[in-house]
Design an enzyme around this catalytic site. Sequence first.
Site, PDB file in Angstrom:
ATOM      1  N   HIS B 139       0.835  -1.202   0.000  1.00 23.61           N
ATOM      2  CA  HIS B 139       0.000   0.000   0.000  1.00 23.61           C
ATOM      3  C   HIS B 139       0.874   1.258   0.000  1.00 23.61           C
ATOM      4  CE1 HIS B 139      -3.140   2.901   1.098  1.00 23.61           C
ATOM      5  NE2 HIS B 139      -2.371   3.283   2.102  1.00 23.61           N
ATOM      6  N   ARG B 148       5.203   9.920  -6.458  1.00 27.30           N
ATOM      7  CA  ARG B 148       6.632   9.879  -6.783  1.00 27.30           C
ATOM      8  C   ARG B 148       6.929   8.609  -7.574  1.00 27.30           C
ATOM      9  NH1 ARG B 148       5.886  10.752  -1.469  1.00 27.30           N
ATOM     10  NH2 ARG B 148       6.167   8.523  -1.125  1.00 27.30           N
ATOM     11  N   GLU B 204     -10.148   2.126   3.617  1.00 28.67           N
ATOM     12  CA  GLU B 204      -8.849   1.461   3.741  1.00 28.67           C
ATOM     13  C   GLU B 204      -9.045   0.227   4.600  1.00 28.67           C
ATOM     14  OE1 GLU B 204      -5.703   4.103   5.054  1.00 28.67           O
ATOM     15  OE2 GLU B 204      -5.541   4.982   3.048  1.00 28.67           O
ATOM     16  N   GLU B 206      -7.897  -2.371   7.007  1.00 25.30           N
ATOM     17  CA  GLU B 206      -6.816  -2.536   7.979  1.00 25.30           C
ATOM     18  C   GLU B 206      -7.203  -3.571   9.027  1.00 25.30           C
ATOM     19  OE1 GLU B 206      -5.165   1.025   9.613  1.00 25.30           O
ATOM     20  OE2 GLU B 206      -5.521   2.199   7.791  1.00 25.30           O
ATOM     21  N   LYS B 258      -9.372  11.994   7.655  1.00 26.21           N
ATOM     22  CA  LYS B 258      -9.545  10.690   8.295  1.00 26.21           C
ATOM     23  C   LYS B 258     -10.390  10.754   9.562  1.00 26.21           C
ATOM     24  CE  LYS B 258      -5.725   8.527   6.156  1.00 26.21           C
ATOM     25  NZ  LYS B 258      -5.632   7.140   5.645  1.00 26.21           N
ATOM     26  N   THR B 262     -13.997   6.281  11.813  1.00 28.03           N
ATOM     27  CA  THR B 262     -13.244   5.044  11.630  1.00 28.03           C
ATOM     28  C   THR B 262     -14.156   3.923  12.096  1.00 28.03           C
ATOM     29  OG1 THR B 262     -11.157   6.188  12.080  1.00 28.03           O
ATOM     30  CG2 THR B 262     -11.149   3.776  12.286  1.00 28.03           C
ATOM     31  N   GLU B 379      -5.843   2.554  -4.777  1.00 26.43           N
ATOM     32  CA  GLU B 379      -4.911   1.642  -5.442  1.00 26.43           C
ATOM     33  C   GLU B 379      -5.592   0.900  -6.591  1.00 26.43           C
ATOM     34  OE1 GLU B 379      -4.038   0.461  -1.174  1.00 26.43           O
ATOM     35  OE2 GLU B 379      -2.359  -0.479  -2.236  1.00 26.43           O
TER      36      GLU B 379
END
Lengths: 433, 433
Positions: B139, B148, B204, B206, B258, B262, B379
Amino acid sequence: MAVDATHDPARRSWVASANGHPDFPIQNLPLGVFSPPGGTPRGGVAIGDMILELGAVAPLLSGEARRAAEAAAGPALNPLLALGAGPRRALRGALSDLLAEGSAQHEAAAPHLHEAEACALHLPARIGDYTDFFAGIHHATNTGRLFRPDNPLLPNYKYVPVAYHGRASSVRPSGTGVRRPRGQRKPPSDPAPSFGPSRNLDYEMELGIWIGPGNALGEPIPIGEAAQHVAGFCLLNDWSARDIQGWEYQPLGPFLAKNFCTSISPWIVTSEALAPFRIPQPQRPEGDPAPMDYLMDATDQAEGGLDIALEVLLLTPGMREKGMRPHRLSLGNARHLYWTVAQMVAHHTVGGCNLMPGDLFGSGTVSTPGPDGFGSLLEITEGGRRPVALPSGEERRFLEDGDEVIFRARAEREGFAPIGFGECRGTVLPAQS
Amino acid sequence: MAVDATHDPARRSWVASANGHPDFPIQNLPLGVFSPPGGTPRGGVAIGDMILELGAVAPLLSGEARRAAEAAAGPALNPLLALGAGPRRALRGALSDLLAEGSAQHEAAAPHLHEAEACALHLPARIGDYTDFFAGIHHATNTGRLFRPDNPLLPNYKYVPVAYHGRASSVRPSGTGVRRPRGQRKPPSDPAPSFGPSRNLDYEMELGIWIGPGNALGEPIPIGEAAQHVAGFCLLNDWSARDIQGWEYQPLGPFLAKNFCTSISPWIVTSEALAPFRIPQPQRPEGDPAPMDYLMDATDQAEGGLDIALEVLLLTPGMREKGMRPHRLSLGNARHLYWTVAQMVAHHTVGGCNLMPGDLFGSGTVSTPGPDGFGSLLEITEGGRRPVALPSGEERRFLEDGDEVIFRARAEREGFAPIGFGECRGTVLPAQS
């Protein structure tokens, strides 16, 4: 915010040490949690050199003030903070009357005074979440310049009240020793990181902000209502390990560089006590963008600034040996913050994040435009390149073991009694061996 | 970690629905907090389609197990988490015996079972602090590549278990609606930021980690002892507003992007239940630096990895209309984390930061090396450039209002009963108007 009889500079207290007290005259009445000798933690109000126990005097009060004092009887002030500005203001008014010269209840209240020096002071509330802002624009510029000489302020700075979540579990009251953290450090010139005690330990002088009622998840606080959610203020030392920070902070922000300890002064200086020291938010320089609508409120622009002098002192082992007094490293002022506290509250909640009673904000390091009021050693010594000379003959690039950092704050205005915050102290302990 | 009779795949429960249950067979016994219809929150253990009330069965147990069950009687499991691994393991053993076919206490325990479907599930503990790690190296590489292309991983990644502090107040149990946040966004092509609902809302995937006893401030947890401080695991959705994040995150990390919510699955799957699914920490690729000493432990290297399959499903309003089942977006595995949980604990505390019972970690988004198990839409869609096609004929770059994201997890190993985590669900609600 309203200025009323509780701010009358002519008002004196029957608690003699309060009259002319540099921090806690009857015009201040800050809230905290203390333990008398052999006793358990409980809520109190500082008056001169004494602390009045709030739960014990509740029966002397009535209505909202009594309800507020009862909410402050326990080991944390969260229930009082949850009540909001109305009951807190009523409590202030009632305590001011109770403690004023000529009060009919002088005799009844006196047994509930404790000598502050004999008491232990605790965190005033259970901190749910701690958020650290970055509202000191001169600090942001000074530290940005160390990394990006031509472009010190990032493009978002004047739009976003930048902040990050800090660590609540390691916030400690003034006087708690601060162990030098160990961690990974990598000076740019080294090929790989090494592990060991931080070599560049620093303080950061910040204003702490205590949150009152707060909001439900998904229901932002409009900026026009934000002030009602600010219960009061304290001093906050955001201890920072610069070498650990430089290596770890990308891309998700500071972590171990800051979470080993945050020190605060133990008294909540209420929003009401600070009402006389409100000033207009300084005008933005020509060319700066206007705050977005959700950060803009006429009342906040007119009185969202704070005129509070912020002093940093250092006492080293060498100075202690020679019997010297703490040396002043800087004298700044909270008026130099780029964002108001109401803007912080509105921004924090605009996406729906919920604030809870007892949450703590840090303002970000407060620095002045000129070097006299730089709020960290990083700025004073230009990243350690220009050590500061001390009257003991020592010099400092960063903090050494045994150094004690002392913050003080004072609000003064013609026609009002000056008030102070008490101290935020911390001594650097050697790293774990 | 020890595998014992509680893991025996032949063991069956007198709670019929537990036998062959995909998540909660008698070999799992996860801990949580529930309210039966009309009742108050209390601790329980999931067994098949039922929940056994822990405080109510405490009198049937003895010794450490009884003490642990009593500590789980209240509205939050923090007192149980504080007891540590010994009592928790004793409780597991006693509950396994109590619920096993042939238990002499079958009759005495049965009245304390509640149908899970009729109960409300809550957060299992009061979360003191929430920390989000970044241990999913694929990730980190995938998202880094978007910014980058030539140098996706920052130089500190393979040395530092990178993490940041998250917001504890906005963690919510599975099933809570997730309001789309509003905030400042600035696509690189725009000259200035604008304000409005996030356009790039993402999930996300997790692993959540529940902390047990914890440590005192200034006293790091050595890596050899770290496992004792990990009470168990859950699923965690670190909802992320990518457009807000891109504009706000420099230099101090994600904040409003964020902290609006959650989501976690409500059951703590204990470290003991997961013992059979421990695997060696995958060997680091040739050329990667060895972990520093404080992150290195032979036992942790041998069994610090976790073989847990992690599934992400999406149910859109369009699919719901057509009566379709949720569509699988990815199937990953926790084995792809670069850092072990013990390394996270040792790193978090090495500078002295204190962990408390009930603290929560997120692992960071777990992605596989290949695209089948990418743990976020960022992603999967390459930053929104390649929309994902859904069986309903819809497509998604990011989440739309009404979309429901569902996480599931499953641990399987030859010779053991598979166990699951239950679900972590959340539906996107429209932004506040």
